[in-house]
Write a protein that holds these residues in place. Structure first.
Motif, PDB file in Angstrom:
ATOM      1  N   MET A   1       0.527  -1.429   0.007  1.00 50.12           N
ATOM      2  CA  MET A   1       0.031  -0.046  -0.410  1.00 50.12           C
ATOM      3  C   MET A   1       0.946   1.426  -0.597  1.00 50.12           C
ATOM      4  N   MET A   2       0.783   2.138  -1.011  1.00 49.71           N
ATOM      5  CA  MET A   2       1.044   3.364  -0.731  1.00 49.71           C
ATOM      6  C   MET A   2       0.469   4.487  -0.627  1.00 49.71           C
ATOM      7  N   LEU A   3       0.889   4.925   0.038  1.00 49.17           N
ATOM      8  CA  LEU A   3       0.493   6.829   0.999  1.00 49.17           C
ATOM      9  C   LEU A   3       0.247   7.495   0.442  1.00 49.17           C
ATOM     10  N   GLU A   4      -0.866   8.215   0.456  1.00 46.41           N
ATOM     11  CA  GLU A   4      -1.237   9.431  -0.457  1.00 46.41           C
ATOM     12  C   GLU A   4      -0.746  10.509   0.074  1.00 46.41           C
ATOM     13  N   ASN A   5      -0.272  11.719  -0.387  1.00 46.68           N
ATOM     14  CA  ASN A   5       0.660  12.828   0.083  1.00 46.68           C
ATOM     15  C   ASN A   5      -0.965  13.910   0.530  1.00 46.68           C
ATOM     16  N   ARG A   6      -1.751  13.779   0.714  1.00 46.27           N
ATOM     17  CA  ARG A   6      -2.357  14.687   1.085  1.00 46.27           C
ATOM     18  C   ARG A   6      -1.646  15.704   2.192  1.00 46.27           C
ATOM     19  N   THR A   7      -2.812  17.255   2.196  1.00 39.91           N
ATOM     20  CA  THR A   7      -2.542  17.766   3.341  1.00 39.91           C
ATOM     21  C   THR A   7      -3.626  18.948   3.409  1.00 39.91           C
ATOM     22  N   GLU A   8      -4.670  18.201   3.120  1.00 33.76           N
ATOM     23  CA  GLU A   8      -5.840  19.375   4.316  1.00 33.76           C
ATOM     24  C   GLU A   8      -6.710  18.318   4.653  1.00 33.76           C
ATOM     25  N   PRO A   9      -6.894  18.853   5.713  1.00 32.81           N
ATOM     26  CA  PRO A   9      -6.858  18.236   6.988  1.00 32.81           C
ATOM     27  C   PRO A   9      -8.923  18.053   6.750  1.00 32.81           C
ATOM     28  N   ALA A  10      -9.332  16.875   7.188  1.00 34.26           N
ATOM     29  CA  ALA A  10     -11.260  16.591   7.230  1.00 34.26           C
ATOM     30  C   ALA A  10     -11.595  17.335   7.758  1.00 34.26           C
ATOM     31  N   PHE A  11     -11.197  17.536   9.024  1.00 32.55           N
ATOM     32  CA  PHE A  11     -11.940  18.719  10.480  1.00 32.55           C
ATOM     33  C   PHE A  11     -11.241  19.933  10.409  1.00 32.55           C
ATOM     34  N   VAL A  67      -1.090  26.078  27.455  1.00 31.12           N
ATOM     35  CA  VAL A  67       0.263  26.894  28.271  1.00 31.12           C
ATOM     36  C   VAL A  67       1.445  25.853  27.347  1.00 31.12           C
ATOM     37  N   ALA A  68       1.457  25.099  26.622  1.00 30.57           N
ATOM     38  CA  ALA A  68       2.261  24.928  26.073  1.00 30.57           C
ATOM     39  C   ALA A  68       2.754  25.875  24.822  1.00 30.57           C
ATOM     40  N   CYS A  69       2.366  26.392  24.428  1.00 34.51           N
ATOM     41  CA  CYS A  69       2.638  27.715  23.430  1.00 34.51           C
ATOM     42  C   CYS A  69       3.180  27.248  22.419  1.00 34.51           C
ATOM     43  N   MET A  70       2.903  26.167  21.570  1.00 35.49           N
ATOM     44  CA  MET A  70       3.261  25.951  20.373  1.00 35.49           C
ATOM     45  C   MET A  70       3.400  26.958  19.073  1.00 35.49           C
ATOM     46  N   ASP A  71       4.094  26.814  18.307  1.00 42.61           N
ATOM     47  CA  ASP A  71       3.983  27.709  17.314  1.00 42.61           C
ATOM     48  C   ASP A  71       3.317  27.608  15.854  1.00 42.61           C
ATOM     49  N   SER A  72       2.793  28.459  15.176  1.00 40.17           N
ATOM     50  CA  SER A  72       1.836  28.649  14.325  1.00 40.17           C
ATOM     51  C   SER A  72       2.962  27.034  13.083  1.00 40.17           C
ATOM     52  N   ALA A 113       9.963  11.795   7.690  1.00 40.25           N
ATOM     53  CA  ALA A 113      10.829  12.774   7.279  1.00 40.25           C
ATOM     54  C   ALA A 113      10.946  13.463   6.700  1.00 40.25           C
ATOM     55  N   SER A 114      10.083  12.976   5.414  1.00 40.51           N
ATOM     56  CA  SER A 114      10.753  14.355   4.442  1.00 40.51           C
ATOM     57  C   SER A 114       9.657  15.542   3.375  1.00 40.51           C
ATOM     58  N   MET A 115       8.550  15.474   4.826  1.00 40.87           N
ATOM     59  CA  MET A 115       7.724  16.636   4.855  1.00 40.87           C
ATOM     60  C   MET A 115       8.286  18.080   4.722  1.00 40.87           C
ATOM     61  N   GLU A 116       8.162  18.626   4.101  1.00 43.42           N
ATOM     62  CA  GLU A 116       8.741  20.440   4.125  1.00 43.42           C
ATOM     63  C   GLU A 116       8.205  21.143   4.757  1.00 43.42           C
ATOM     64  N   GLU A 117       8.766  21.458   5.568  1.00 41.73           N
ATOM     65  CA  GLU A 117       8.650  23.220   6.367  1.00 41.73           C
ATOM     66  C   GLU A 117       7.370  23.636   5.731  1.00 41.73           C
ATOM     67  N   PRO A 118       5.965  23.736   6.492  1.00 39.50           N
ATOM     68  CA  PRO A 118       4.949  24.613   5.978  1.00 39.50           C
ATOM     69  C   PRO A 118       4.964  25.695   5.560  1.00 39.50           C
ATOM     70  N   ASP A 119       5.016  26.427   4.605  1.00 35.24           N
ATOM     71  CA  ASP A 119       4.865  27.548   4.371  1.00 35.24           C
ATOM     72  C   ASP A 119       3.834  28.594   4.636  1.00 35.24           C
ATOM     73  N   ILE A 123       0.398  27.314   6.011  1.00 33.08           N
ATOM     74  CA  ILE A 123      -0.010  27.891   7.406  1.00 33.08           C
ATOM     75  C   ILE A 123      -1.831  28.407   7.525  1.00 33.08           C
ATOM     76  N   GLN A 124      -1.880  29.660   6.692  1.00 31.98           N
ATOM     77  CA  GLN A 124      -2.498  30.343   6.859  1.00 31.98           C
ATOM     78  C   GLN A 124      -4.104  29.853   6.296  1.00 31.98           C
ATOM     79  N   ASP A 125      -4.077  29.198   5.109  1.00 32.29           N
ATOM     80  CA  ASP A 125      -4.472  28.496   4.396  1.00 32.29           C
ATOM     81  C   ASP A 125      -5.292  27.461   5.781  1.00 32.29           C
ATOM     82  N   LEU A 126      -4.847  26.762   6.575  1.00 31.90           N
ATOM     83  CA  LEU A 126      -5.526  25.694   7.761  1.00 31.90           C
ATOM     84  C   LEU A 126      -5.996  26.753   8.916  1.00 31.90           C
TER      85      LEU A 126
END
Length: 596
Positions: A1-11, A67-72, A113-119, A123-126
Motif C-alpha cells: 500500500m502506498m501512502l497518499e500525500n494529502r495536505t488538507e485536513p478533514a476537520f 500552556v505549551a505555547c506551540m508556534d503555528s 521525515a521528508s515533509m517540508e516545512e509548511p510555508d 499555515i494561513q489556509d489551515l
C-alpha cells in the motif's frame, strides 16, 4: 500500500481561544486525534496496533495544550502528520499481516521525515479552515453544561498525555535494565558448582521470573493507560453525548490520570533513584550561570553534562528544585542552588538573571528584547525570540548555545545570602512520614494534613494560598507538590514536635502520586476511608496537568477544592454538577474552605 500525500485536513477546530494564530490549529489537531482514536479502537479490536499511533496521539495532545505555547508552523506540521497516521490506522482497521504493517510503518516514517516545512500560505489556509469550527457551534448544540464537561475532559486528557510522554523513555530504559538483570540472575546460576546449582535452581529461576513478571506488569499498565486515552478520544468523537456519559468519561479520565501518575513515579524512581530530604540553598554565588526552569529532568541532565567541565553554575527554578532530592543531581558540583519561584514570576525573574535560561516543559511567556537572546526552550514556542534547543542524531539535547550564552553574560558578581527550601520527602521517605504522622494523629498532636498541589496561577492576586497557609492551625502539616508551594514555603524548614516537617514537599506536580500514596497509606494506618480522611486536597487549577490531578483525586473518591480560578467554561450550573457529582468545590475563602 502506498501512502497518499494529502495536505488538507478533514476537520477543523472545535473551539477558538487564546492566541488567534494558533487556536484554530490546536483544535483542528484535537479533532484529528479523535478521528484517529476512533479508528484505532476498531483496529485494536482486530488485534492490530502500532506504536506510531500512540506516539502521535500523545505528542499531538501535548502540542494542543494551551500552556505549551506551540508556534503555528509546528502545529501545522502535526496536522499534516496526522494525515499519514490516519492512513495507517485506516489500513489497520482491515485484515492485515505483520509484514504489511512493518512496510506501511516504514512508509509513514519516511513520509513524515521528508515533509517540508509548511510555508506561510499553507499555515494561513489551515488557520482559515479552523474558522469554520467556532465554539459557539457546540455550545449552541450541547448547551453550557455539556460543553463545559467536554472541555474539562479534554483538558484533563491533555495533562494525562503529557505525563505519559514523560514516563515513556525512563520506563523503556527500566524495562531493558530489568530484563538484563533477569538474564544476569540466570547466568549466575550457571556459574555455580553443580551441586549448589541443583539446590538453588528453583530460587534463582523464581527470582529471574519475578523480575520479568514485574516488567510485563509495568508494560501492561502503561499499555492500559494508552488504551484508555484512545477510548476517551473515541468516545468524544460522538457529537451526541449525554451529560451522564460525559460525567462517566470525566471519571474515566481521572482513573487514567491516577494510573499515569503512578507509572510516572515508578519510572522516575527507576531512573533517578529514591529521593532523600535536602535543604536547598538560595544563596547567590559569584560566577557564570544558567537557570533551568521546568520538570523535564532529561534536559537538566544534558545541561549538567555540558557544564561538567566548565566554570558555569547551574541553578534550578520553579518545579526543577525537586532535582535536589535525587542524589544523582544533588551531588553534581555544578548544580549549586535554587533561584526564583513559580512560573508566574517568569518575566521578572528571568529578566533579572545574569546568565542564560533554559525553559523545559513549563508555561512560557514572551521575554523582553533585553534578555530574549539568553532564553532557550526545549520545545518550539510561538515566540520567534526564544531559541529552540537543538537535538543531536540520537535525540539528546545539545546545550552548546546555552553554555555559550552563559559565558557571554556577566554572571553573579557578588555573594548574597538567602533562605533554604526543604524538598525530598517522596519515594521511600513517605513510609517514615506516614508512620510518624499516624502516631501523632493518635496522640492528638496532628489533626489534619492539608495537601496543596498544582501549578501556580498567572496573577499575583488574590493571595489565596498564602492566606490558606497562614490560617492553618498548629495541629496541621502541609503536603506540597508543584510550584504553587513557592507562595508560602520559602524559609519553611521547621520540624514539628513529632519529627515531621511543617511542610512535606514531594516534588513536581507530576510527582503527585506520592501525595496520593501518603493519603492512602495514612488512611489505612488510621482505618479511615477517602470520605473521612484527615487529608484534605487543594489544587491550584492552572493548566492541563492540574486538571488531570483534580480528576485523579475524584476518581479515587476524594473531595477536592480547586482554584482560586476556574476555567471560563465552568458556569454556575456546571460547578453545581461538579460539586454534587464529583465532590469538586471551587475555592472561595480559605477559612470557609478549610471548614468543608
Amino acid at each position: 500500500m502506498m501512502l497518499e500525500n494529502r495536505t488538507e485536513p478533514a476537520f477543523g477546530a472545535t473551539r477558538v481561544v487564546g492566541e488567534p494564530q494558533t487556536s484554530s490549529l490546536r483544535y483542528q489537531l484535537l479533532r484529528w486525534c479523535k478521528l484517529i482514536a476512533r479508528k484505532a479502537v476498531v483496529a485494536r479490536e482486530r488485534g492490530n496496533r502500532s506504536d506510531l499511533i500512540d506516539d502521535f496521539i500523545l505528542n499531538a495532545l501535548e502540542a494542543s495544550s494551551e500552556v505549551a505555547c506551540m508556534d503555528s508552523a509546528s502545529l501545522a506540521k502535526w496536522i499534516l502528520k496526522g494525515d499519514y497516521i490516519l492512513q495507517l490506522v485506516e489500513f489497520l482497521t482491515t485484515e492485515t499481516t505483520q509484514d504489511a504493517l512493518v512496510e506501511l510503518e516504514g512508509q509513514v516514517r519516511a513520509g513524515v521525515a521528508s515533509m517540508e516545512e509548511p510555508d506561510a500560505q499553507l499555515i494561513q489556509d489551515l488557520i482559515a479552515q479552523g474558522a469554520n469550527y467556532l465554539p459557539e457551534t457546540r455550545l449552541a448544540t450541547w448547551g453550557a453544561t455539556r460543553f463545559g464537561l467536554h472541555e474539562t475532559i479534554i483538558s484533563g486528557l491533555v495533562g494525562v498525555a503529557a505525563t505519559a510522554l514523560r514516563s515513556a523513555s525512563p520506563s523503556k530504559k527500566a524495562w531493558e535494565e530489568m530484563r538484563y538483570r533477569a538474564e544476569g540472575v540466570r547466568a549466575s546460576l550457571q556459574s555455580l558448582k553443580p551441586r549448589e546449582r541443583k539446590e538453588k535452581r528453583e530460587e534463582y529461576l523464581a527470582r529471574a521470573q519475578k523480575i520479568e513478571d514485574d516488567v510485563e506488569s509495568w508494560r501492561a499498565e502503561y499499555r492500559s493507560a494508552l488504551d484508555g486515552v484512545l477510548d476517551v478520544l473515541a468516545t468524544l468523537s460522538d457529537e451526541e453525548l449525554s451529560e451522564e456519559t460525559l460525567c462517566e468519561t470525566a471519571l474515566q479520565v481521572g482513573t487514567i490520570a491516577s494510573q499515569t501518575l503512578e507509572i510516572f513515579e515508578r519510572a522516575t524512581l527507576a531512573q533517578y533513584g529514591s529521593p532523600t530530604p535536602n535543604s536547598v540553598s538560595t544563596t547567590r554565588r559569584k560566577g557564570a550561570c544558567v537557570v533551568f526552569s521546568g520538570d523535564d529532568f532529561d534536559a537538566l541532565a544534558a545541561l549538567l553534562k555540558q557544564a561538567e567541565y566548565s566554570q558555569i553554575d547551574v541553578w534550578t527554578r520553579g518545579e526543577a528544585i525537586a532535582a535536589f532530592a535525587y542524589p544523582c543531581f544533588a551531588s553534581n558540583r555544578r548544580l549549586v542552588g535554587h533561584y526564583g519561584g513559580s512560573w508566574r514570576n517568569q518575566l521578572d525573574e528571568l529578566g533579572g538573571f545574569p546568565g542564560s535560561s533554559v525553559l523545559a516543559s513549563s508555561p512560557v511567556e514572551e521575554p523582553d528584547d533585553s534578555y530574549a537572546p539568553y532564553v532557550f526552550s526545549c520545545r518550539p514556542t510561538r515566540y520567534a525570540s526564544i531559541q529552540t534547543i537543538p537535538r543531536d542524531a540520537d535525540g539528546d539535547y545539545n546545550m552548546t548555545l546555552v553554555s555559550r550564552a552563559a559565558t557571554d553574560s556577566s554572571g553573579f558578581l557578588s555573594f548574597k545570602p538567602g533562605d533554604k527550601i526543604s524538598v525530598g520527602f517522596g519515594g521511600r521517605q513517605l513510609e517514615v512520614m506516614v508512620d510518624r504522622a499516624a502516631r501523632a494523629y493518635r496522640t492528638g498532636q496532628l489533626k489534619r494534613v492539608i495537601a496543596i498541589c498544582g501549578q501556580d496561577f498567572a496573577s499575583s492576586e488574590p493571595d489565596y494560598f498564602e492566606r490558606l497557609f497562614a490560617a492553618l492551625p498548629e495541629t496541621s502539616v502541609v503536603l506540597t507538590c508543584g510550584d504553587v508551594k513557592f507562595r508560602f514555603t520559602v524559609g519553611q524548614t521547621s520540624q514539628t514536635s513529632y519529627n515531621v516537617p511543617k511542610v512535606i514537599d514531594v516534588g513536581r506536580e507530576r510527582d503527585a502520586n506520592a501525595a496520593l500514596r501518603f493519603a492512602a497509606e495514612l488512611d489505612a494506618e488510621l482505618d479511615r476511608t477517602a470520605s473521612n480522611s484527615p487529608v484534605s486536597f487543594f489544587v491550584s487549577l492552572w493548566g492541563e496537568a492540574s486538571m488531570a490531578l483534580a480528576l485523579a483525586l475524584v476518581a479515587q473518591g476524594r473531595k477536592v477544592v480547586v482554584g482560586p480560578y476556574a476555567p471560563a467554561c465552568w458556569t454556575p450550573e456546571l460547578t453545581a454538577v461538579l460539586r454534587d457529582r464529583f465532590g469538586i468545590t471551587v475555592a472561595s475563602d480559605p477559612i470557609s474552605d478549610l471548614g468543608n
